[in-house]
Design a protein around this motif. Structure first.
Motif, mmCIF file in Angstrom:
data_model
loop_
_atom_site.group_PDB
_atom_site.id
_atom_site.type_symbol
_atom_site.label_atom_id
_atom_site.label_comp_id
_atom_site.label_asym_id
_atom_site.label_seq_id
_atom_site.Cartn_x
_atom_site.Cartn_y
_atom_site.Cartn_z
ATOM 1 N N ASP A 80 0.825 -1.200 0.000
ATOM 2 C CA ASP A 80 0.000 0.000 0.000
ATOM 3 C C ASP A 80 0.865 1.258 0.000
ATOM 4 O O ASP A 80 0.557 2.242 -0.674
ATOM 5 C CB ASP A 80 -0.924 -0.015 1.226
ATOM 6 N N SER A 81 1.970 1.228 0.756
ATOM 7 C CA SER A 81 2.872 2.379 0.800
ATOM 8 C C SER A 81 3.484 2.642 -0.571
ATOM 9 O O SER A 81 3.596 3.790 -1.013
ATOM 10 C CB SER A 81 3.980 2.146 1.831
ATOM 11 N N ILE A 82 3.898 1.574 -1.259
ATOM 12 C CA ILE A 82 4.475 1.729 -2.589
ATOM 13 C C ILE A 82 3.441 2.273 -3.559
ATOM 14 O O ILE A 82 3.717 3.167 -4.358
ATOM 15 C CB ILE A 82 5.039 0.382 -3.094
ATOM 16 N N HIS A 83 2.234 1.746 -3.486
ATOM 17 C CA HIS A 83 1.166 2.227 -4.367
ATOM 18 C C HIS A 83 0.943 3.719 -4.181
ATOM 19 O O HIS A 83 0.869 4.476 -5.155
ATOM 20 C CB HIS A 83 -0.133 1.477 -4.072
ATOM 21 N N ARG A 84 0.835 4.154 -2.946
ATOM 22 C CA ARG A 84 0.497 5.560 -2.686
ATOM 23 C C ARG A 84 1.683 6.493 -2.930
ATOM 24 O O ARG A 84 1.482 7.690 -3.137
ATOM 25 C CB ARG A 84 -0.038 5.708 -1.261
ATOM 26 N N GLU A 85 2.886 5.952 -2.931
ATOM 27 C CA GLU A 85 4.055 6.765 -3.245
ATOM 28 C C GLU A 85 4.032 7.211 -4.700
ATOM 29 O O GLU A 85 4.498 8.301 -5.036
ATOM 30 C CB GLU A 85 5.325 5.951 -2.967
#
Length: 451
Positions: free
Chosen positions: A333-338
């Motif tokens: 999720d962190s990678i997606h939102r980055e």
């Protein structure tokens, strides 16, 4: 927002159903013309591709490396993608990027092969017939698209087309696609698109920057965007044979920014590629999310434990990662939102999201203009002769503030020490001065922390 571009296949419409309808129409056309074949055209396409893949993917012949054939309508395996080459938009995937397959050439060659091998056509007659057959296939595909659109596509385009810049110009809308569709010829959609760039014409596939650079060069030809592509100090810009500006990649990299929003279904090819060029990105997943009928999406399926390397590889290969609670899901999720400014599971929300950003940008521009007016400095002809030497217009020194009977010296000193009202702030990424309420930097596109 000055420009909005869209991926097409599986972003605006369901690619598998559209291609199937077009293939069925081609089969009916061949049957009506008395053309017989032991195999359908799409199966012949697969045979031709296996026989001479370099003809249909020229970049494949230039590099010796391990390749993987990927189809937008396959199951992810190379074998299935080769068999499925006529039913989807296909590209060659390798460690060095994606290479487009020349599907137009491949489909025409397949029809010519059927005509010559099984029906006794001469080469010239087969050539002419293949052109007619391809026109039938293309028309059928574009005719099928309106029946397989994502939810509220037209409503979202209407919302975006209604937006106006501070100069009163409409937002420019385009398509950046790995396929060979042209939405300008699609009934009900054509009026919304100003330009189209596809991978076949560029010679490489997304996420290669050159695809987006080609789109930027198209944008440079729009008068409403001339201010964005004006090169400082260049009084006589170079034009190509078509009258378009010749802009090198260094200039384009500096020019592209958050005024350009790209919408697509593929996390790597659309979202990561857009953010790498400082655009705003929208990951629109409506048509790629697992359906309830999909057995692969059923709960209870055993999941293999993954390390970080496995997770990153999975993210690069998959359109959507099925999420469950856990450390790896937090990382995903962190990678997606980055790399995305918005993750939307319904296309109906695209128009509203773009409109919100656009209106926020207009307010920020108005605020910056107001601040510039307030901070305008009055400079006299001769130093030391003006009444406001070294003083911002409209400001007053401590000595110029009269004391009323109710105002004590202590209160005046306290007022002098009080921090001024904060109308601006500075970008944490590039240091640019921004309106205090800005959520994005107008220079580098970085999100701003809440204050």
């Amino acid at each position: 927002v000055r420009v909005v571009t869209f991926d097409l296949d599986n972003t605006l419409w369901r690619t598998g159903k559209v291609i199937t309808a077009a293939n069925d129409a081609l089969a009916e056309f061949l049957n009506a013309k008395g053309v017989v074949s032991p195999e359908r055209t799409e199966a012949v396409m697969g045979e031709l591709f296996r026989r001479d893949s370099a003809r249909y993917c020229p970049l494949l012949a230039k590099e010796e490396e391990e390749e993987e054939i990927v189809g937008a309508n396959g199951d992810g395996s190379s074998a299935a993608a080769v068999t499925n080459v006529g039913r989807s938009d296909v590209y060659i995937s390798s460690d060095k990027g994606h290479k487009p397959v020349l599907l137009t050439r491949l489909r025409k060659d397949a029809v010519r092969e059927i005509c010559v091998r099984h029906n006794g056509y001469s080469t010239s007659d087969a050539e002419r017939f293949a052109d007619d057959a391809f026109d039938v296939w293309t028309s059928a595909r574009h005719g099928a698209i309106p029946h397989h659109l994502a939810e509220s596509v037209v409503d979202s385009f209407e919302r975006i087309r209604a937006l106006r810049t501070s100069a009163g110009d409409p937002v420019v809308v385009g398509a950046v696609t790995d396929g060979n569709s042209d939405p300008r010829t699609v009934p009900g959609l054509g009026q919304y698109f100003d330009f189209v760039v596809n991978a076949e014409s560029v010679g490489v596939s997304k996420p290669d920057r050159r695809v987006y650079y080609a789109a930027a060069r198209e944008l440079a030809s729009f008068p409403a965007l001339a201010d964005l592509f004006t090169v400082k100090g260049d009084s006589s810009p170079t034009l190509d044979a078509g009258g378009k500006l010749v802009l090198d990649e260094d200039v384009l990299e500096d020019v592209i920014g958050p005024w350009w929003c790209h919408v697509g279904d593929d996390f790597i090819k659309d979202c990561v590629a857009a953010k790498d060029l400082r655009m705003r990105s929208v990951w629109c997943r409506e048509l790629v999310l697992p359906s309830e009928e999909d057995p692969k999406s059923q709960k209870g399926e055993a999941k293999k434990k993954k390390d970080v390397a496995d997770l990153v590889k999975e993210l690069a290969a998959m359109k959507v990662v099925e999420m469950s609670i856990g450390v790896e899901d937090f990382l995903a999720d962190s990678i997606h939102r980055e790399f995305t400014d918005a993750i939307l599971d319904r296309f109906v929300d695209v128009g509203e999201t773009v409109a919100k950003w656009h209106e926020e940008g207009l307010r920020n521009a108005e605020t910056m203009e107001a601040i510039a007016d307030v901070l305008e400095v009055v400079v006299p002809d001769e130093p030391g002769t003006g009444a406001f030497d070294g003083v911002v217009a409209g400001a007053a020194t401590a000595e110029e503030v009269p004391l009323s009977k109710e105002t004590t010296a202590a209160e005046t000193a306290g007022a002098a020490r009080a921090p001024p009202k904060r109308d601006t702030k500075f970008c944490m990424n590039c240091g640019a001065e921004l309106p205090y309420e800005a959520k994005f930097c107008s220079d580098c596109g970085a999100k701003q922390p809440a204050l």
